[in-house]
Design a protein around this motif. Structure first.
Motif, PDB file in Angstrom:
ATOM      1  N   UNK A  17       0.851  -1.184   0.000  1.00 35.35           N
ATOM      2  CA  UNK A  17       0.000   0.000   0.000  1.00 35.35           C
ATOM      3  C   UNK A  17       0.882   1.228   0.000  1.00 35.35           C
ATOM      4  N   UNK A  18       0.531   2.173  -0.844  1.00 40.49           N
ATOM      5  CA  UNK A  18       1.314   3.394  -0.923  1.00 40.49           C
ATOM      6  C   UNK A  18       0.520   4.482  -1.611  1.00 40.49           C
ATOM      7  N   UNK A  19       1.219   5.504  -2.027  1.00 40.48           N
ATOM      8  CA  UNK A  19       0.596   6.647  -2.699  1.00 40.48           C
ATOM      9  C   UNK A  19       1.360   6.970  -3.968  1.00 40.48           C
ATOM     10  N   UNK A  20       0.624   7.354  -5.001  1.00 35.05           N
ATOM     11  CA  UNK A  20       1.207   7.908  -6.214  1.00 35.05           C
ATOM     12  C   UNK A  20       1.154   9.411  -6.112  1.00 35.05           C
ATOM     13  N   UNK A  21       2.279  10.055  -6.363  1.00 37.37           N
ATOM     14  CA  UNK A  21       2.357  11.518  -6.340  1.00 37.37           C
ATOM     15  C   UNK A  21       1.805  12.097  -5.033  1.00 37.37           C
ATOM     16  N   UNK A  22       1.984  11.372  -3.933  1.00 42.45           N
ATOM     17  CA  UNK A  22       1.582  11.792  -2.587  1.00 42.45           C
ATOM     18  C   UNK A  22       0.098  12.087  -2.436  1.00 42.45           C
ATOM     19  N   UNK A  23      -0.731  11.610  -3.361  1.00 41.73           N
ATOM     20  CA  UNK A  23      -2.149  11.936  -3.245  1.00 41.73           C
ATOM     21  C   UNK A  23      -3.102  10.785  -3.551  1.00 41.73           C
ATOM     22  N   UNK A  24      -2.697   9.824  -4.348  1.00 37.84           N
ATOM     23  CA  UNK A  24      -3.608   8.756  -4.750  1.00 37.84           C
ATOM     24  C   UNK A  24      -3.216   7.469  -4.031  1.00 37.84           C
ATOM     25  N   UNK A  34       6.368  -9.538 -14.292  1.00 38.35           N
ATOM     26  CA  UNK A  34       6.187  -8.329 -15.101  1.00 38.35           C
ATOM     27  C   UNK A  34       7.552  -7.681 -15.328  1.00 38.35           C
ATOM     28  N   UNK A  35       7.907  -7.459 -16.580  1.00 36.30           N
ATOM     29  CA  UNK A  35       9.201  -6.855 -16.876  1.00 36.30           C
ATOM     30  C   UNK A  35       9.223  -5.371 -16.555  1.00 36.30           C
ATOM     31  N   UNK A  36       8.054  -4.730 -16.550  1.00 40.29           N
ATOM     32  CA  UNK A  36       7.954  -3.287 -16.295  1.00 40.29           C
ATOM     33  C   UNK A  36       6.883  -3.010 -15.240  1.00 40.29           C
ATOM     34  N   UNK A  37       7.019  -1.890 -14.582  1.00 43.68           N
ATOM     35  CA  UNK A  37       5.963  -1.413 -13.684  1.00 43.68           C
ATOM     36  C   UNK A  37       4.915  -0.717 -14.545  1.00 43.68           C
ATOM     37  N   UNK A  38       3.646  -0.811 -14.149  1.00 44.88           N
ATOM     38  CA  UNK A  38       2.586  -0.238 -14.973  1.00 44.88           C
ATOM     39  C   UNK A  38       1.380   0.177 -14.148  1.00 44.88           C
ATOM     40  N   UNK A  39       0.663   1.164 -14.680  1.00 43.60           N
ATOM     41  CA  UNK A  39      -0.590   1.621 -14.080  1.00 43.60           C
ATOM     42  C   UNK A  39      -1.617   1.767 -15.189  1.00 43.60           C
ATOM     43  N   UNK A  40      -2.901   1.625 -14.857  1.00 43.64           N
ATOM     44  CA  UNK A  40      -3.934   1.841 -15.870  1.00 43.64           C
ATOM     45  C   UNK A  40      -4.132   3.339 -16.125  1.00 43.64           C
ATOM     46  N   UNK A  41      -4.624   3.666 -17.311  1.00 43.67           N
ATOM     47  CA  UNK A  41      -4.891   5.055 -17.676  1.00 43.67           C
ATOM     48  C   UNK A  41      -5.863   5.703 -16.694  1.00 43.67           C
ATOM     49  N   UNK A  42      -6.827   4.934 -16.168  1.00 48.14           N
ATOM     50  CA  UNK A  42      -7.802   5.483 -15.221  1.00 48.14           C
ATOM     51  C   UNK A  42      -7.105   6.045 -13.979  1.00 48.14           C
ATOM     52  N   UNK A  43      -6.066   5.397 -13.510  1.00 45.88           N
ATOM     53  CA  UNK A  43      -5.305   5.905 -12.358  1.00 45.88           C
ATOM     54  C   UNK A  43      -4.460   7.102 -12.788  1.00 45.88           C
ATOM     55  N   UNK A  82       5.102   6.690  -2.827  1.00 51.22           N
ATOM     56  CA  UNK A  82       5.384   6.793  -1.395  1.00 51.22           C
ATOM     57  C   UNK A  82       4.974   5.488  -0.748  1.00 51.22           C
ATOM     58  N   UNK A  83       5.952   4.809  -0.189  1.00 49.83           N
ATOM     59  CA  UNK A  83       5.732   3.572   0.547  1.00 49.83           C
ATOM     60  C   UNK A  83       6.126   3.848   1.990  1.00 49.83           C
ATOM     61  N   UNK A  84       5.674   3.048   2.931  1.00 49.75           N
ATOM     62  CA  UNK A  84       6.034   3.316   4.325  1.00 49.75           C
ATOM     63  C   UNK A  84       7.542   3.472   4.504  1.00 49.75           C
ATOM     64  N   UNK A 101      -2.381  -1.851 -10.440  1.00 46.42           N
ATOM     65  CA  UNK A 101      -1.101  -1.145 -10.472  1.00 46.42           C
ATOM     66  C   UNK A 101      -0.014  -2.162 -10.122  1.00 46.42           C
ATOM     67  N   UNK A 102       1.001  -2.256 -10.973  1.00 46.15           N
ATOM     68  CA  UNK A 102       2.015  -3.297 -10.835  1.00 46.15           C
ATOM     69  C   UNK A 102       3.396  -2.685 -10.662  1.00 46.15           C
ATOM     70  N   UNK A 103       4.128  -3.214  -9.701  1.00 43.36           N
ATOM     71  CA  UNK A 103       5.560  -2.933  -9.553  1.00 43.36           C
ATOM     72  C   UNK A 103       6.281  -4.176 -10.052  1.00 43.36           C
ATOM     73  N   UNK A 104       6.970  -4.057 -11.180  1.00 44.93           N
ATOM     74  CA  UNK A 104       7.577  -5.206 -11.836  1.00 44.93           C
ATOM     75  C   UNK A 104       9.034  -5.424 -11.472  1.00 44.93           C
TER      76      UNK A 104
END
Length: 120
Positions: A17-24, A34-43, A82-84, A101-104
């Motif tokens: 659990x964390x935050x993207x750009x300190x807000x999401x 997964x060779x790459x980290x990825x997020x959906x367009x909706x996020x 942002x992770x703990x 949302x994937x961290x690869x």
């Protein structure tokens, strides 16, 4: 400092659990397949101000999931996650698909996360 894992009953996957750009607030799946980290367009669309989306060459804009389905990557960007206990910059492919949302492996290499085969 260890990063705490989010446990989900009945799911043996590794989520952070964390935050993207300190807000999401985001649940990231740490995925060694997964060779790459990825997020959906909706996020990506929730992020304000909107980050710059870099174009991807046609030779790299298709992503194949574990089930064989393909999705299009509409671009890539660098975001703060942002992770703990730590904040870090991470490159993400932005997918035109509904996905987790994937961290690869790129994230695992940077964080020196290693898979252990000691118990096999």
């Amino acid at each position: 400092m260890p990063i705490p894992r989010e446990y989900i009953p009945g799911d043996r996957s590794w989520y952070l659990l964390g935050y993207l750009e300190n807000s999401i607030r985001t649940k990231f799946l740490v995925d060694s397949g997964a060779t790459h980290s990825m997020i959906p367009k909706a996020v990506f669309d929730l992020i304000e101000p909107r980050p710059i989306l870099q174009t991807i060459p046609a030779t790299r804009n298709k992503v194949t999931g574990f089930n064989g389905e393909t999705s299009s990557a509409i671009g890539e960007c660098t975001l703060t996650i942002s992770l703990p206990g730590r904040d870090l910059e991470q490159n993400f492919l932005v997918l035109d698909a509904q996905c987790t949302c994937i961290l690869g492996i790129d994230f695992m290499d940077r964080m020196d996360i290693q898979l252990s085969l000691i118990h096999i």
